[in-house]
Design an enzyme around this catalytic site. Structure first.
Site, PDB file in Angstrom:
ATOM      1  N   LYS A   1     -14.353   8.723  -4.698  1.00 30.20           N
ATOM      2  CA  LYS A   1     -15.625   9.047  -4.052  1.00 30.20           C
ATOM      3  C   LYS A   1     -16.110  10.439  -4.460  1.00 30.20           C
ATOM      4  O   LYS A   1     -17.296  10.656  -4.694  1.00 30.20           O
ATOM      5  CB  LYS A   1     -15.481   8.939  -2.528  1.00 30.20           C
ATOM      6  CG  LYS A   1     -15.296   7.499  -2.061  1.00 30.20           C
ATOM      7  CD  LYS A   1     -15.118   7.390  -0.549  1.00 30.20           C
ATOM      8  CE  LYS A   1     -13.678   7.240  -0.169  1.00 30.20           C
ATOM      9  NZ  LYS A   1     -13.463   7.126   1.294  1.00 30.20           N
TER      10      LYS A   1
ATOM     11  N   HIS B   1       0.792  -1.231   0.000  1.00 25.72           N
ATOM     12  CA  HIS B   1       0.000   0.000   0.000  1.00 25.72           C
ATOM     13  C   HIS B   1       0.816   1.269   0.000  1.00 25.72           C
ATOM     14  O   HIS B   1       0.242   2.364   0.056  1.00 25.72           O
ATOM     15  CB  HIS B   1      -0.914   0.041   1.229  1.00 25.72           C
ATOM     16  CG  HIS B   1      -2.151  -0.771   1.079  1.00 25.72           C
ATOM     17  ND1 HIS B   1      -3.287  -0.283   0.489  1.00 25.72           N
ATOM     18  CD2 HIS B   1      -2.426  -2.054   1.416  1.00 25.72           C
ATOM     19  CE1 HIS B   1      -4.211  -1.219   0.486  1.00 25.72           C
ATOM     20  NE2 HIS B   1      -3.716  -2.311   1.035  1.00 25.72           N
TER      21      HIS B   1
ATOM     22  N   LYS C   1      -8.876  14.268   3.959  1.00 25.22           N
ATOM     23  CA  LYS C   1      -8.048  13.053   3.998  1.00 25.22           C
ATOM     24  C   LYS C   1      -7.110  13.217   5.178  1.00 25.22           C
ATOM     25  O   LYS C   1      -7.047  14.292   5.772  1.00 25.22           O
ATOM     26  CB  LYS C   1      -7.258  12.892   2.702  1.00 25.22           C
ATOM     27  CG  LYS C   1      -6.527  14.170   2.239  1.00 25.22           C
ATOM     28  CD  LYS C   1      -5.780  13.996   0.933  1.00 25.22           C
ATOM     29  CE  LYS C   1      -6.642  14.007  -0.274  1.00 25.22           C
ATOM     30  NZ  LYS C   1      -6.568  12.805  -1.073  1.00 25.22           N
TER      31      LYS C   1
END
Ligand SMILES: *Cc1c(COP(=O)(O)O)cnc(C)c1O
Length: 831
Positions: A677, A375, A565
């Site tokens: 999103k 990741h 975020k």
């Protein structure tokens, strides 16, 4: 327990019901809701609290979810397909209630049932406290994947940790982030089912004893210093139209608590202390995103949940009448980053030490069971554990890792690799204090390694894991992340969902690519008007929230320019702030005529120990104070920081955004899912060529994506040539003025020194090259403001964006995992 072969149908027939009549009618929902309220909570409507109402409704819905789950389990076991175990130290499921109502397709029935009791469904939904068992994108991804696994009918189980305290609650005090404990279990958790009978012992510390037994077989015994018990807590996760899987989270408990020498006070307290120490393991989530804590307790957490999960899978393997030799045929395990990668050594230990399997065979099974998702490329986030800590906590695992390594390095020597390359690939990093490289352990122990966007997977192969990709080119693959569009569009943006469904039907709920059919309406003026009305309505709702939570009043007709975020320097929230200050200074100079009235909205948590990230939050609040209170400016600009970003908040933010800020330095954001999103909810993107932005731009079309900044290659070239940020300060007057403003005393109540660390950092190192990208960022913003003034054109682009983001559903990602990694096919379940 006696085992029966009778189906759920059979049991229901004995009480005169049918298993597929799960009570989805308004009358049945109402009746069950009242029964839960009276008999489970002991309440009558006159004295209920909002939480009682929520709990009663949640329990009513949970019964229906469980019924579907039990049926799915039956179907899965009939098909006997390979099962998927998703190992993740984090999950960020978000509120369950609304999502489960959608998946059961009983939103309207429930709303009506409650209305007859003078209750409002939305108010009850609002009561839910979400499980914050993750930091950000990685945990949210795990939950999006649970949703898609369930919807697609894939036999799967999500394993993880039931943290008693999730990600801290963020509050803003005098402009700074402050952290409070997240007591998400305070009112109980109606969604989980405790499984006291599903529990396993996990050992820690001590020593190993090597011996040859009577059959002349070499054997190792691990004599631990301490033991804890892990107990399963199951949360059913429903897919759309009713398949169910479970998320199984482990809670740590002491092995024996008070059953010895209670008369001896000294021992009693020692026993209690031991109990508390054991239970500490699952007490709290580490709040570091993209960074290591390096703390012993963190390694304990990782090993604890991995060991429970593997023991559980071995039990399931036997329950299903399988041989251990078939384990990898029965199961694939997906490692969500390296956090669970100690599983490679643990499975070897279970097979070799506890089940007396030969090393070679055990290794074959292990390597055919695990697949690893990387990741991150950030060096500070690549997990390493010091050999001394590992040896102290997990002495047997360290031996196993050494054994794996010695065989692996031998293989490399046989291939004729250079000493230098072999040292680079070793599982043990010998520089400084020796440590175990968890990414290498995961790579060597897996049959497949994937990155999470095309760009990231390429960088993984060519840079971070290049040596491995050279010897095993076929092991590496890509699966671009996706998002649960049912949660992030159908549940959280009902207005847009309704409008879309009116136009193209509701096929998009199960196949997001059908959004393509919206494309032909992009120029339809009536449709554009409806589209704008929905967006405005969502913006009004967010404005209300911002007024309540941030004390900022925002005109909903402004351009909502949003960055939400985790706060991290690489994500460059401060680049957006420099631009806002530039606009501010231009307006003060009377040169603001081309600026579209804009609301800049921020949200996100900073790791509690990350000074620079916390200072960036302080800068947001300082800029907000300055801008919002300046009469010359606050008609044109507003700035707000929404505290405590969570899935619940996210569901209110994405639908209200006009512009999505995805401005990380290229090469740093592995994928991003926030970007998806936003786009799904009709925001246009300003972004760099980083992570999945690249693919979003490819899909929506270059003309519908505001690109700026250097590419990954350019960033690396800049660094190679010796980046000197002060050059840009010297050459660009606007930039000089903005940077100097940081330390002018006009921000942060006259304190010149408050933002000095940020100023110095940018002028001296600027590790994320903000100054180099500043100019192109401002130019793009200028262009955006001109397009915004043409609302029809903006709306046309917004519609085109939505119609072209079908690729970014997590359903597509999961299908790719099925085809390219797990080799399983979705099991078609009956409706
Ligand atoms: C989607 C999401 C994230 C990830 O956002 P990025 O912009 O991809 O970093 C983090 N937190 C929450 C609550 C989310 O829903």
């Amino acid at each position: 327990m006696k085992s029966h072969n009778k189906s759920i149908e059979h049991y229901f027939s004995t009480i005169g019901e049918k298993a597929d009549e799960i009570g989805l009618s308004k009358e049945k929902i109402k009746k069950d809701f009242l029964q839960k309220l009276f008999y489970q909570l002991g309440r009558v409507p006159a004295v209920t609290t909002s939480n009682d109402l929520y709990t009663a409704l949640a329990l009513t819905v949970r019964d229906r979810v469980l019924r579907q789950f039990v049926r799915s389990t039956e179907e899965f076991s009939k098909k006997n397909s390979r099962g998927i175990a998703y190992f993740s130290a984090e999950y960020l499921p978000g509120p369950h209630l609304g999502n489960n109502l959608l998946n059961l397709e009983i939103v309207d029935e429930t709303r009506e049932a409650l209305k007859e009791l003078d209750l409002e469904l939305d108010e009850i939904i609002e009561q839910e406290v979400e499980p914050g068992l993750g930091n950000g994108g990685l945990g949210r991804l795990a939950s999006c994947y649970m949703d898609s696994l369930a919807t697609l009918g894939i036999p799967a189980i999500g394993y993880g940790i039931r943290y008693e305290f999730g990600i801290f609650k963020q509050e803003i005090k005098e402009g700074w982030q402050s952290e409070a404990t997240d007591k998400w279990l305070h009112y109980g958790n109606p969604w989980e089912v405790i499984r006291p009978e599903v529990s396993y012992v996990v050992k820690f510390g001590g020593r190993t004893i090597h011996s040859t037994n009577e059959n002349n077989k070499y054997a190792v015994e691990w004599e631990p210093e301490s033991e804890v018990v892990g107990t399963a807590y199951d949360t059913p996760v429903l897919g759309y139209q009713s398949n169910g899987i479970i998320m199984r989270l482990w809670k740590a408990e002491a092995t024996e608590s008070f059953d010895f020498s209670v008369y001896n006070m000294g021992d009693y307290y020692k026993a209690v202390e031991k109990k508390v120490r054991s239970e500490n393991i699952t007490k709290v989530l580490y709040p570091n995103d993209e960074n290591l804590s390096g703390k012993e307790l963190r390694l304990r957490q990782q090993y604890f949940f991995v060991s429970c999960s593997l023991q559980d899978m071995i039990r399931l393997n036997f329950v299903q009448g399988r041989k251990l030799e078939e384990f990898h045929e029965k199961f694939a395990i997906q490692l969500n980053d390296t956090h669970p990668s100690i599983a490679v050594a643990e499975l070897m230990r279970l097979l070799v030490d506890e089940h007396e399997m030969e090393w070679k065979q055990a290794w074959k099974i292990t390597r055919n069971t695990f697949a690893y998702t990387n990741h991150t490329l950030l060096p500070e986030a690549l997990e390493k554990w010091s050999v001394s800590l590992m040896g102290r906590l997990l002495p047997r695992h360290l031996e196993i890792i050494y054994e794996i390594n010695s065989r692996f390095l031998h293989e490399l020597r046989e291939k004729g690799l250079s000493g230098e390359q072999i040292a680079r690939m070793s599982l043990i990093d010998e520089h400084g204090e020796p440590s175990v490289r968890m990414a290498h352990l995961a790579t060597v122990g897996s049959f497949r390694v994937n990155g999470v966007s095309q760009l990231h997977s390429r960088l993984l192969k060519t840079q971070v894991l290049n040596d491995f990709a050279e010897i095993w080119p076929d092991k590496f693959t890509n699966v671009t992340n996706g998002v649960a569009h049912r949660r992030f569009l159908a549940v959280s943006n009902p207005g847009l969902s309704r409008l879309i469904t009116e136009k193209i039907g509701n096929g998009w709920l199960t196949d997001l690519t059908t959004l393509k059919r919206l494309e032909k309406f992009a120029d339809d003026e009536i449709f554009q008007k409806q589209w704008m009305e929905v967006k405005l309505e969502n913006k009004k709702l967010l404005s209300q929230l911002l007024e309540e939570r941030a004390g900022v009043k925002i005109d909903p007709t402004m351009l909502f320019d949003v960055q939400v975020k985790r706060i991290h320097e690489y994500k460059r929230q401060h680049l957006m702030l420099l631009h806002i200050l530039d606009l501010y200074l231009k307006i003060k100079d009377g040169k603001g005529e081309n600026i579209a009235p804009s609301a800049f909205i921020f949200a996100g948590k900073a790791a509690p120990g990350y000074f620079m990230a916390k200072l960036i939050i302080r800068l947001v609040t300082a800029v907000a104070d300055l801008v919002n209170n300046d009469k010359d400016v606050n008609k044109i600009l507003k700035v707000a920081f929404l505290p405590n970003f969570s899935v619940k908040q996210a569901q209110r933010v994405y639908p209200a955004a006009d512009l999505s800020e995805q401005i990380s330095m290229a090469g740093k954001e592995a994928s991003g899912t926030g970007n998806m999103k936003f786009a799904l909810n009709g925001a246009l993107t300003i972004g760099t060529l980083d992570g999945a932005n690249v693919e979003i731009r490819e899909e929506v079309g270059e003309e519908n994506f505001f690109l700026f900044g250097q590419t990954t290659e350019e960033v690396q070239e800049t660094r190679r040539l010796g980046y000197r940020p002060s050059k840009y300060y010297e050459e660009q007057e606007d930039l000089e003025r903005v940077l100097d403003f940081l330390v002018s005393g006009e921000l942060g109540n006259g304190d010149h020194e408050l933002f000095r660390p940020l100023y110095n950092n940018l002028l001296q190192q600027d590790p994320y090259q903000l100054l180099k990208d500043f100019k192109s960022y401002c130019e793009r913003k200028h262009e955006i403001h001109q397009i915004w003034k043409d609302q029809k054109e903006w709306t046309r682009r917004s519609i085109l964006n939505v119609s072209r983001v079908g690729k970014f559903s997590s359903d597509r990602s999961i299908l790719e995992y099925c085809q390219n990694i797990w080799n399983v096919e979705p099991v078609k379940l009956r409706d």
